[in-house]
Design a protein around this motif. Structure first.
Motif, PDB file in Angstrom:
ATOM      1  N   GLY A  61      -9.196  -6.390 -22.947  1.00  0.00           N
ATOM      2  CA  GLY A  61      -9.900  -5.299 -23.605  1.00  0.00           C
ATOM      3  C   GLY A  61      -9.295  -3.945 -23.318  1.00  0.00           C
ATOM      4  N   SER A  62      -9.022  -3.671 -22.045  1.00  0.00           N
ATOM      5  CA  SER A  62      -8.441  -2.376 -21.678  1.00  0.00           C
ATOM      6  C   SER A  62      -7.649  -2.544 -20.396  1.00  0.00           C
ATOM      7  N   GLN A  63      -6.829  -1.548 -20.105  1.00  0.00           N
ATOM      8  CA  GLN A  63      -5.990  -1.608 -18.910  1.00  0.00           C
ATOM      9  C   GLN A  63      -5.755  -0.199 -18.384  1.00  0.00           C
ATOM     10  N   GLY A  64      -5.605  -0.111 -17.073  1.00  0.00           N
ATOM     11  CA  GLY A  64      -5.371   1.183 -16.451  1.00  0.00           C
ATOM     12  C   GLY A  64      -4.487   1.024 -15.233  1.00  0.00           C
ATOM     13  N   LEU A  65      -3.767   2.077 -14.888  1.00  0.00           N
ATOM     14  CA  LEU A  65      -2.789   2.019 -13.795  1.00  0.00           C
ATOM     15  C   LEU A  65      -3.370   2.630 -12.526  1.00  0.00           C
ATOM     16  N   ILE A  66      -3.310   1.865 -11.443  1.00  0.00           N
ATOM     17  CA  ILE A  66      -3.658   2.384 -10.120  1.00  0.00           C
ATOM     18  C   ILE A  66      -2.363   2.583  -9.337  1.00  0.00           C
ATOM     19  N   SER A  67      -2.144   3.796  -8.866  1.00  0.00           N
ATOM     20  CA  SER A  67      -0.949   4.127  -8.083  1.00  0.00           C
ATOM     21  C   SER A  67      -1.341   4.349  -6.629  1.00  0.00           C
ATOM     22  N   VAL A  68      -0.500   3.859  -5.710  1.00  0.00           N
ATOM     23  CA  VAL A  68      -0.779   3.975  -4.278  1.00  0.00           C
ATOM     24  C   VAL A  68       0.463   4.506  -3.576  1.00  0.00           C
ATOM     25  N   THR A  69       0.308   5.612  -2.842  1.00  0.00           N
ATOM     26  CA  THR A  69       1.388   6.175  -2.030  1.00  0.00           C
ATOM     27  C   THR A  69       0.849   6.449  -0.636  1.00  0.00           C
ATOM     28  N   ASP A  70       1.418   5.794   0.362  1.00  0.00           N
ATOM     29  CA  ASP A  70       0.917   5.915   1.734  1.00  0.00           C
ATOM     30  C   ASP A  70      -0.598   5.719   1.789  1.00  0.00           C
ATOM     31  N   GLY A  71      -1.098   4.792   0.996  1.00  0.00           N
ATOM     32  CA  GLY A  71      -2.515   4.487   1.004  1.00  0.00           C
ATOM     33  C   GLY A  71      -3.371   5.388   0.143  1.00  0.00           C
ATOM     34  N   GLN A  72      -2.808   6.485  -0.374  1.00  0.00           N
ATOM     35  CA  GLN A  72      -3.565   7.387  -1.248  1.00  0.00           C
ATOM     36  C   GLN A  72      -3.573   6.807  -2.658  1.00  0.00           C
ATOM     37  N   MET A  73      -4.777   6.490  -3.154  1.00  0.00           N
ATOM     38  CA  MET A  73      -4.893   5.836  -4.452  1.00  0.00           C
ATOM     39  C   MET A  73      -5.318   6.813  -5.538  1.00  0.00           C
ATOM     40  N   SER A  74      -4.734   6.632  -6.712  1.00  0.00           N
ATOM     41  CA  SER A  74      -5.163   7.397  -7.883  1.00  0.00           C
ATOM     42  C   SER A  74      -5.190   6.453  -9.068  1.00  0.00           C
ATOM     43  N   ILE A  75      -6.062   6.728 -10.006  1.00  0.00           N
ATOM     44  CA  ILE A  75      -6.211   5.848 -11.157  1.00  0.00           C
ATOM     45  C   ILE A  75      -6.020   6.641 -12.437  1.00  0.00           C
ATOM     46  N   GLY A  76      -5.229   6.067 -13.348  1.00  0.00           N
ATOM     47  CA  GLY A  76      -5.014   6.692 -14.635  1.00  0.00           C
ATOM     48  C   GLY A  76      -6.106   6.307 -15.617  1.00  0.00           C
ATOM     49  N   GLU A  77      -6.025   6.849 -16.794  1.00  0.00           N
ATOM     50  CA  GLU A  77      -7.017   6.549 -17.834  1.00  0.00           C
ATOM     51  C   GLU A  77      -6.879   5.101 -18.292  1.00  0.00           C
ATOM     52  N   PHE A  78      -8.006   4.432 -18.461  1.00  0.00           N
ATOM     53  CA  PHE A  78      -7.981   3.096 -19.040  1.00  0.00           C
ATOM     54  C   PHE A  78      -7.777   3.217 -20.547  1.00  0.00           C
ATOM     55  N   VAL A  79      -6.858   2.424 -21.067  1.00  0.00           N
ATOM     56  CA  VAL A  79      -6.527   2.471 -22.490  1.00  0.00           C
ATOM     57  C   VAL A  79      -6.610   1.066 -23.075  1.00  0.00           C
ATOM     58  N   PRO A  80      -6.767   0.950 -24.395  1.00  0.00           N
ATOM     59  CA  PRO A  80      -6.799  -0.391 -24.995  1.00  0.00           C
ATOM     60  C   PRO A  80      -5.509  -1.146 -24.716  1.00  0.00           C
ATOM     61  N   LEU A 128       0.814  -1.213   0.000  1.00  0.00           N
ATOM     62  CA  LEU A 128       0.000   0.000   0.000  1.00  0.00           C
ATOM     63  C   LEU A 128       0.851   1.267   0.000  1.00  0.00           C
ATOM     64  N   GLY A 129       2.130   1.113  -0.309  1.00  0.00           N
ATOM     65  CA  GLY A 129       2.988   2.284  -0.483  1.00  0.00           C
ATOM     66  C   GLY A 129       3.363   2.973   0.810  1.00  0.00           C
ATOM     67  N   ALA A 130       3.567   2.213   1.880  1.00  0.00           N
ATOM     68  CA  ALA A 130       3.934   2.814   3.169  1.00  0.00           C
ATOM     69  C   ALA A 130       5.266   3.541   3.072  1.00  0.00           C
ATOM     70  N   ASN A 131       5.458   4.488   3.994  1.00  0.00           N
ATOM     71  CA  ASN A 131       6.712   5.256   4.104  1.00  0.00           C
ATOM     72  C   ASN A 131       7.032   6.047   2.843  1.00  0.00           C
ATOM     73  N   GLY A 132       5.980   6.511   2.169  1.00  0.00           N
ATOM     74  CA  GLY A 132       6.171   7.418   1.039  1.00  0.00           C
ATOM     75  C   GLY A 132       6.540   6.773  -0.278  1.00  0.00           C
ATOM     76  N   GLN A 133       6.655   5.455  -0.319  1.00  0.00           N
ATOM     77  CA  GLN A 133       6.937   4.804  -1.595  1.00  0.00           C
ATOM     78  C   GLN A 133       5.672   4.770  -2.452  1.00  0.00           C
ATOM     79  N   THR A 134       5.839   4.705  -3.749  1.00  0.00           N
ATOM     80  CA  THR A 134       4.697   4.613  -4.660  1.00  0.00           C
ATOM     81  C   THR A 134       4.691   3.246  -5.317  1.00  0.00           C
ATOM     82  N   ARG A 135       3.547   2.572  -5.238  1.00  0.00           N
ATOM     83  CA  ARG A 135       3.367   1.282  -5.893  1.00  0.00           C
ATOM     84  C   ARG A 135       2.403   1.456  -7.056  1.00  0.00           C
ATOM     85  N   ASN A 136       2.742   0.837  -8.180  1.00  0.00           N
ATOM     86  CA  ASN A 136       1.933   0.928  -9.394  1.00  0.00           C
ATOM     87  C   ASN A 136       1.411  -0.448  -9.781  1.00  0.00           C
ATOM     88  N   TYR A 137       0.089  -0.560  -9.883  1.00  0.00           N
ATOM     89  CA  TYR A 137      -0.549  -1.826 -10.244  1.00  0.00           C
ATOM     90  C   TYR A 137      -1.357  -1.645 -11.524  1.00  0.00           C
TER      91      TYR A 137
END
Length: 459
Positions: free
Chosen positions: A106-125, A79-88
């Motif tokens: 069909g499509s794929q999108g990137l979810i990034s997590v830093t200290d538990g804060q999640m953000s999602i990028g655009e889903f692309v083919p 979950l990106g503890a201690n300020g690291q960023t994980r990309n799934y």
């Protein structure tokens, strides 16, 4: 729950505290669960009702404890503890063009997590590459069994039932296109998306069509092909996936935890939620939770025995909305050497009506050489457990058949079956486990289909 998940953020320290508490209480929980599950029938209906409620509640808690025990050691870093960023990378598979691991990418999108804060990028083919452009080699055993063709290399990476190997190719393709490493690849399908939307509410298509926990699978795997121009279908899939995850990340704190656990467990059990992690410790946790969707370890005949039943679409179509796949495992018979034999029946049916066959859109209909428009041409693969065997195989109701093969020494049968509208094929065989597996029960891993969602939509 509101303190664990809020505004697209996971409270890592709070969640870790809960996980640690559950994990340290595991012996007590498991003992209590065994006692509750062991309560027999009562003669008073009100008492029976309360006991049943207790059994359901303790079963859910026991599942949460098991998960916590396996994930707790690696949860903070995931979950990106201690300020690291994980990309799934979220890899959305479409079961209407079936693949062994679920469906065509069909499509794929990137979810990034830093200290538990999640953000999602655009889903692309999903990214397509020819064999010559492939950035990751294909295992020779995969190529021998599944054929030397582009489906093993491009966006159809799910052609092999071995999700860890597939995911490594997907991750490599993503890096080649966007220059970004990912820490894991998580596969989902529209049915699992529907389960999640049932918890957090609906989203809308660009034209205003509402997609929710009752119709997401039908909209994404049927309606878009019948009611929208072909060139819009991938965009609609990507749009719904992106909007759904925005909704899920924003609304997860308001969801009943037991219902969330139930939806995730159901998706995992049905093979609609599968995952691979780049980190070995995290991958071991994924494997312990049974969501790794890997093929048998060819070096471990003592492992829990699994019967693998996998399907791939060979008709270049979107016809698998009409596929029914029913696998029945008979009573095990103990052999003298300690192995156990089971008679297995796989029944495949194309439930399309003749009227539907006449009206098939060109994009949905079969287009592979030698097929008619209503032809469900499937590549079927049957896997024995490591150290086991498949014998006495028969195939009825198709002009093709299955051949004996191996995958890294693991016995299997593979081959092609044809199903026209209304037709059924029945495959029967005897599967024998390894004598080293002892009394471990045989479980089934089968490619998930659309049939439950289709039948539910029809009802």
């Amino acid at each position: 729950p509101g303190k664990l998940f809020q505004d697209g953020m996971i409270n890592v320290s709070a969640l870790q505290a809960v996980a640690d508490s559950l994990s340290s209480s595991s012996k007590v929980f498991k003992s209590a669960n065994e006692k509750v599950q062991g309560i027999g029938d009562t003669h008073i209906s009100q008492v029976t009702e309360l006991v049943d409620k207790a059994k359901d509640g303790f079963a859910t808690l026991n599942g949460a404890v098991d998960a916590a025990e396996k994930v707790a050691p690696v949860l903070p870093q995931m979950l990106g503890a201690n300020g690291q960023t994980r990309n799934y990378l979220m890899y959305a598979m479409n079961n209407v063009e079936i693949r062994a691991c679920g469906g065509f990418g069909g499509s794929q999108g990137l979810i990034s997590v830093t200290d538990g804060q999640m953000s999602i990028g655009e889903f692309v083919p999903c990214i397509a590459r020819s064999k010559d452009e492939a950035v990751e080699s294909v295992d020779e055993e995969d190529e021998t069994l599944f054929g030397d063709h582009s489906n093993l290399y491009i966006s159809g990476n799910t052609y092999s039932p071995d999700w860890p190997r597939n995911s490594q190719r997907v991750a490599a393709l993503w890096k080649s296109e966007y220059g970004q490493d990912v820490d894991g690849v998580i596969g989902i399908d529209p049915v699992f998306l529907q389960y999640l939307l049932g918890l957090v509410g609906n989203v809308s298509l660009p034209d205003g069509t509402v997609v929710d926990g009752t119709n997401a699978a039908k909209v994404l795997m049927h309606d878009v092909y019948w009611n929208y121009p072909v060139e819009e279908s991938d965009g609609i899939f990507a749009s719904v996936a992106s909007a759904a995850f925005d909704k899920i990340l924003g609304g997860i704190g308001d969801v009943d935890v037991a219902n969330l656990v139930s939806a995730v467990e159901r998706g995992a059990e049905e093979g609609r939620l599968i995952a691979w992690m780049k980190n070995d410790d995290e991958q071991n946790a994924i494997k312990e939770m049974n969501i790794d969707a890997s093929l048998p370890d060819p070096d471990d005949p003592s492992a829990d025995p699994v019967a693998g039943v996998y399907f791939n679409n060979l008709s270049f179509s979107k016809l698998d909305w009409y596929l029914n796949a029913d696998t029945q495992i008979g009573q095990g018979v103990k052999n003298g050497d300690g192995a156990c034999s089971y008679r297995i029946t796989v029944t495949l049916t194309n439930v399309m009506t003749q009227e539907e066959a006449r009206k098939l859109p060109d994009y949905v209909a079969a287009s592979a050489p030698g097929t008619s428009r209503d032809d469900e041409r499937l590549y079927v693969s049957l896997f024995a457990p490591t150290g086991g065997s498949i014998t006495d195989l028969t195939v009825e109701g198709t002009q093709f058949g299955l051949f004996a093969a191996t995958w890294h020494g693991v016995p299997c049968y593979s081959g092609t079956v044809d199903l026209h509208a209304g037709e059924t094929t029945t495959i029967t065989y005897t599967l024998t486990t390894s004598s080293e597996a002892g009394d471990k029960p045989l479980t089934l891993r089968q490619t998930p289909t659309c049939q439950a969602a289709r039948d539910s939509a029809s009802a």
